[in-house]
Design a protein around this motif. Structure first.
Motif, PDB file in Angstrom:
ATOM      1  N   MET A 207      -6.270  98.962 -36.707  1.00  0.00           N
ATOM      2  CA  MET A 207      -6.580  97.621 -37.162  1.00  0.00           C
ATOM      3  C   MET A 207      -8.088  97.452 -37.365  1.00  0.00           C
ATOM      4  SD  MET A 207      -5.509  94.877 -38.200  1.00  0.00           S
ATOM      5  CE  MET A 207      -4.641  93.400 -37.940  1.00  0.00           C
ATOM      6  N   THR A 208      -8.889  98.072 -36.497  1.00  0.00           N
ATOM      7  CA  THR A 208     -10.344  97.978 -36.614  1.00  0.00           C
ATOM      8  C   THR A 208     -10.818  98.510 -37.958  1.00  0.00           C
ATOM      9  OG1 THR A 208     -10.658  98.171 -34.237  1.00  0.00           O
ATOM     10  CG2 THR A 208     -12.523  98.770 -35.604  1.00  0.00           C
ATOM     11  N   ILE A 209     -10.344  99.674 -38.324  1.00  0.00           N
ATOM     12  CA  ILE A 209     -10.757 100.288 -39.592  1.00  0.00           C
ATOM     13  C   ILE A 209     -10.295  99.451 -40.770  1.00  0.00           C
ATOM     14  CG2 ILE A 209     -10.410 102.311 -41.075  1.00  0.00           C
ATOM     15  CD1 ILE A 209     -10.506 103.996 -38.502  1.00  0.00           C
ATOM     16  N   LEU A 210      -9.120  98.877 -40.679  1.00  0.00           N
ATOM     17  CA  LEU A 210      -8.618  98.020 -41.756  1.00  0.00           C
ATOM     18  C   LEU A 210      -9.508  96.787 -41.945  1.00  0.00           C
ATOM     19  CD1 LEU A 210      -6.435  97.463 -43.861  1.00  0.00           C
ATOM     20  CD2 LEU A 210      -5.143  96.279 -42.075  1.00  0.00           C
ATOM     21  N   LEU A 211      -9.916  96.164 -40.854  1.00  0.00           N
ATOM     22  CA  LEU A 211     -10.800  94.992 -40.945  1.00  0.00           C
ATOM     23  C   LEU A 211     -12.127  95.359 -41.603  1.00  0.00           C
ATOM     24  CD1 LEU A 211     -10.196  93.351 -37.445  1.00  0.00           C
ATOM     25  CD2 LEU A 211      -9.602  92.373 -39.671  1.00  0.00           C
ATOM     26  N   VAL A 212     -12.721  96.475 -41.176  1.00  0.00           N
ATOM     27  CA  VAL A 212     -13.996  96.909 -41.754  1.00  0.00           C
ATOM     28  C   VAL A 212     -13.808  97.272 -43.228  1.00  0.00           C
ATOM     29  CG1 VAL A 212     -15.803  98.681 -41.652  1.00  0.00           C
ATOM     30  CG2 VAL A 212     -14.923  97.668 -39.542  1.00  0.00           C
ATOM     31  N   ALA A 213     -12.719  97.952 -43.555  1.00  0.00           N
ATOM     32  CA  ALA A 213     -12.471  98.370 -44.942  1.00  0.00           C
ATOM     33  C   ALA A 213     -12.257  97.173 -45.868  1.00  0.00           C
ATOM     34  CB  ALA A 213     -11.257  99.303 -44.992  1.00  0.00           C
ATOM     35  N   VAL A 214     -11.465  96.216 -45.443  1.00  0.00           N
ATOM     36  CA  VAL A 214     -11.207  95.030 -46.275  1.00  0.00           C
ATOM     37  C   VAL A 214     -12.496  94.231 -46.460  1.00  0.00           C
ATOM     38  CG1 VAL A 214     -10.013  92.794 -46.320  1.00  0.00           C
ATOM     39  CG2 VAL A 214      -8.752  94.874 -45.760  1.00  0.00           C
ATOM     40  N   GLY A 215     -13.217  94.021 -45.367  1.00  0.00           N
ATOM     41  CA  GLY A 215     -14.487  93.306 -45.462  1.00  0.00           C
ATOM     42  C   GLY A 215     -15.488  94.056 -46.326  1.00  0.00           C
ATOM     43  N   GLY A 216     -15.563  95.372 -46.150  1.00  0.00           N
ATOM     44  CA  GLY A 216     -16.495  96.186 -46.935  1.00  0.00           C
ATOM     45  C   GLY A 216     -16.171  96.167 -48.419  1.00  0.00           C
ATOM     46  N   ALA A 217     -14.903  96.234 -48.743  1.00  0.00           N
ATOM     47  CA  ALA A 217     -14.509  96.177 -50.158  1.00  0.00           C
ATOM     48  C   ALA A 217     -14.896  94.830 -50.766  1.00  0.00           C
ATOM     49  CB  ALA A 217     -13.007  96.417 -50.297  1.00  0.00           C
ATOM     50  N   ALA A 218     -14.626  93.766 -50.044  1.00  0.00           N
ATOM     51  CA  ALA A 218     -14.981  92.430 -50.550  1.00  0.00           C
ATOM     52  C   ALA A 218     -16.499  92.289 -50.680  1.00  0.00           C
ATOM     53  CB  ALA A 218     -14.420  91.353 -49.616  1.00  0.00           C
ATOM     54  N   GLY A 219     -17.240  92.809 -49.715  1.00  0.00           N
ATOM     55  CA  GLY A 219     -18.696  92.738 -49.775  1.00  0.00           C
ATOM     56  C   GLY A 219     -19.267  93.528 -50.931  1.00  0.00           C
ATOM     57  N   SER A 220     -18.701  94.693 -51.200  1.00  0.00           N
ATOM     58  CA  SER A 220     -19.165  95.511 -52.318  1.00  0.00           C
ATOM     59  C   SER A 220     -18.905  94.832 -53.655  1.00  0.00           C
ATOM     60  CB  SER A 220     -18.466  96.882 -52.297  1.00  0.00           C
ATOM     61  OG  SER A 220     -18.834  97.598 -51.145  1.00  0.00           O
ATOM     62  N   VAL A 221     -17.749  94.230 -53.788  1.00  0.00           N
ATOM     63  CA  VAL A 221     -17.430  93.496 -55.019  1.00  0.00           C
ATOM     64  C   VAL A 221     -18.358  92.289 -55.158  1.00  0.00           C
ATOM     65  CG1 VAL A 221     -15.667  92.100 -56.179  1.00  0.00           C
ATOM     66  CG2 VAL A 221     -15.043  94.295 -55.141  1.00  0.00           C
ATOM     67  N   ALA A 222     -18.603  91.591 -54.062  1.00  0.00           N
ATOM     68  CA  ALA A 222     -19.505  90.438 -54.108  1.00  0.00           C
ATOM     69  C   ALA A 222     -20.912  90.875 -54.510  1.00  0.00           C
ATOM     70  CB  ALA A 222     -19.531  89.730 -52.756  1.00  0.00           C
TER      71      ALA A 222
ATOM     72  N   THR B   9     -13.886  87.103 -27.610  1.00  0.00           N
ATOM     73  CA  THR B   9     -12.437  87.247 -27.560  1.00  0.00           C
ATOM     74  C   THR B   9     -12.041  88.267 -28.621  1.00  0.00           C
ATOM     75  OG1 THR B   9     -12.081  85.523 -29.213  1.00  0.00           O
ATOM     76  CG2 THR B   9     -12.190  84.821 -26.901  1.00  0.00           C
ATOM     77  N   SER B  10     -10.778  88.604 -28.671  1.00  0.00           N
ATOM     78  CA  SER B  10     -10.345  89.549 -29.703  1.00  0.00           C
ATOM     79  C   SER B  10     -10.494  88.932 -31.087  1.00  0.00           C
ATOM     80  CB  SER B  10      -8.905  90.007 -29.460  1.00  0.00           C
ATOM     81  OG  SER B  10      -8.013  88.912 -29.539  1.00  0.00           O
ATOM     82  N   ALA B  11     -10.351  87.615 -31.197  1.00  0.00           N
ATOM     83  CA  ALA B  11     -10.530  86.957 -32.495  1.00  0.00           C
ATOM     84  C   ALA B  11     -11.984  87.023 -32.932  1.00  0.00           C
ATOM     85  CB  ALA B  11     -10.060  85.506 -32.430  1.00  0.00           C
ATOM     86  N   VAL B  12     -12.913  86.810 -32.006  1.00  0.00           N
ATOM     87  CA  VAL B  12     -14.340  86.895 -32.323  1.00  0.00           C
ATOM     88  C   VAL B  12     -14.706  88.325 -32.693  1.00  0.00           C
ATOM     89  CG1 VAL B  12     -16.678  86.686 -31.368  1.00  0.00           C
ATOM     90  CG2 VAL B  12     -14.986  84.889 -30.938  1.00  0.00           C
ATOM     91  N   ALA B  13     -14.182  89.286 -31.943  1.00  0.00           N
ATOM     92  CA  ALA B  13     -14.460  90.695 -32.241  1.00  0.00           C
ATOM     93  C   ALA B  13     -13.918  91.071 -33.618  1.00  0.00           C
ATOM     94  CB  ALA B  13     -13.858  91.597 -31.166  1.00  0.00           C
ATOM     95  N   SER B  14     -12.738  90.604 -33.954  1.00  0.00           N
ATOM     96  CA  SER B  14     -12.161  90.884 -35.273  1.00  0.00           C
ATOM     97  C   SER B  14     -12.975  90.223 -36.371  1.00  0.00           C
ATOM     98  CB  SER B  14     -10.713  90.381 -35.337  1.00  0.00           C
ATOM     99  OG  SER B  14      -9.898  91.109 -34.461  1.00  0.00           O
ATOM    100  N   PHE B  15     -13.432  89.001 -36.134  1.00  0.00           N
ATOM    101  CA  PHE B  15     -14.268  88.291 -37.099  1.00  0.00           C
ATOM    102  C   PHE B  15     -15.562  89.054 -37.342  1.00  0.00           C
ATOM    103  CE2 PHE B  15     -17.541  85.101 -38.095  1.00  0.00           C
ATOM    104  CZ  PHE B  15     -16.967  84.502 -39.213  1.00  0.00           C
TER     105      PHE B  15
END
Length: 130
Positions: free
Chosen positions: A1-16, A62-68
């Motif tokens: 799940m950690t890698i998925l969060l970083v990957a999704v965020g990274g893809a969105a950041g690169s497009v932005a 919390t886990s939500a803050v860490a995920s954010f």
């Protein structure tokens, strides 16, 4: 799940980053000055400051803050601009009273990065040839 969060965020950041760069080129297309890069770096730093304040006000981690943090700071802002990480770390060092480390961080990043680009360019040109 950690890698998925970083990957999704990274893809969105690169497009932005790409889209902001395109927008900046429309306004400064005739200029050789790198307005798009500066805009992305300054905007990324501004966003990081806001996110750090938001995360800091969230109380205990919390886990939500860490995920954010993984999604937005490591992922999105990492894909948008790593300059924000450099600037954020420098500001945190200064706030913690480690002014020497903060200044050293700035000098090391600028000098070593410029040298790395020059050496990388020189080596690539050598192996590629004229």
């Amino acid at each position: 799940m950690t890698i998925l969060l970083v990957a999704v965020g990274g893809a969105a950041g690169s497009v932005a980053r790409y889209l902001v760069g395109l927008g900046a080129l429309r306004f400064a297309a005739a200029s050789a000055f790198p307005f798009a890069t500066i805009l992305v770096n300054v905007l990324g730093c501004f966003l990081l400051g806001g996110v750090l304040a938001l995360v800091g006000s969230a109380g205990p981690s919390t886990s939500a803050v860490a995920s954010f943090r993984l999604l937005i700071i490591t992922g999105f802002l990492g894909g948008f601009t790593t300059f924000s990480a450099f600037a954020g770390e420098t500001v945190l060092l200064a706030r913690e009273g480690a002014l020497g480390f903060a200044v050293g961080n700035v000098v090391a990043h600028v000098v070593l990065s410029l040298l790395a680009v020059a050496v990388g360019h020189r080596l690539a040109a050598y192996f590629i040839g004229p």
